[in-house]
Design an enzyme around this catalytic site. Sequence first.
Site, PDB file in Angstrom:
ATOM      1  N   ASP A 119      28.645  34.103  36.246  1.00  0.00           N
ATOM      2  CA  ASP A 119      29.537  34.166  35.091  1.00  0.00           C
ATOM      3  C   ASP A 119      28.781  34.806  33.936  1.00  0.00           C
ATOM      4  O   ASP A 119      27.560  34.664  33.821  1.00  0.00           O
ATOM      5  CB  ASP A 119      30.021  32.768  34.693  1.00  0.00           C
ATOM      6  N   ASP A 135      37.485  35.764  37.461  1.00  0.00           N
ATOM      7  CA  ASP A 135      38.221  34.653  36.842  1.00  0.00           C
ATOM      8  C   ASP A 135      39.410  35.168  36.041  1.00  0.00           C
ATOM      9  O   ASP A 135      40.485  34.550  36.037  1.00  0.00           O
ATOM     10  CB  ASP A 135      37.308  33.856  35.909  1.00  0.00           C
TER      11      ASP A 135
END
Length: 180
Positions: A119, A135
């Site tokens: 991330d 995402d």
Amino acid sequence: MKKKQAVLAVIYAAVLVIIDQVIKYLVTSKMKLGEYHKVIGDILGLEYIRNTGSAWGILSDHPILLAIFSIFVLLLIVFAYKNLCCSDRYKPVRIMLITILGGAVGNMIDRFRLKYVVDYIYFKLIDFPVFNFADICVTLTVFLLLFLFIFKYSNNDFDVLIGEKTVNENGDYERRKHSD
């Protein structure tokens, strides 16, 4: 037409996965774990973290359960996609399902290969959990899909999505004939 549509869907999903994996490669090769760079003042930045769970770290202590759930969701998406006819009426839904699929596969690759998801997007203004391109593909598209099913499509359309009904050449809904 269905075969061409399926090929285009696979290509579109593959492009999303490639974009996701290239960005993650760049982040992991150019940044150190935990490193942060401002992009837009104190609003948005890049921060490389490793997420061992799903959204917001959910199920981080249960990787097998998370993998099973991810595979189940992918199968549901493929099932729903197959139930939609080639009519233009469902084109937005088909595109959204493939976008979700591409994002889910991008994160699954990380989970199986690395045992965590890379991330890197940090919306600092509201201290939102760090997330990534995959995402965005999943989350934003799920919201858009829900919006469509609330405001555009009917219960009959939902029945087509889950395989209970089909749409004939005239655009009429028919109960799907199940083989026993």
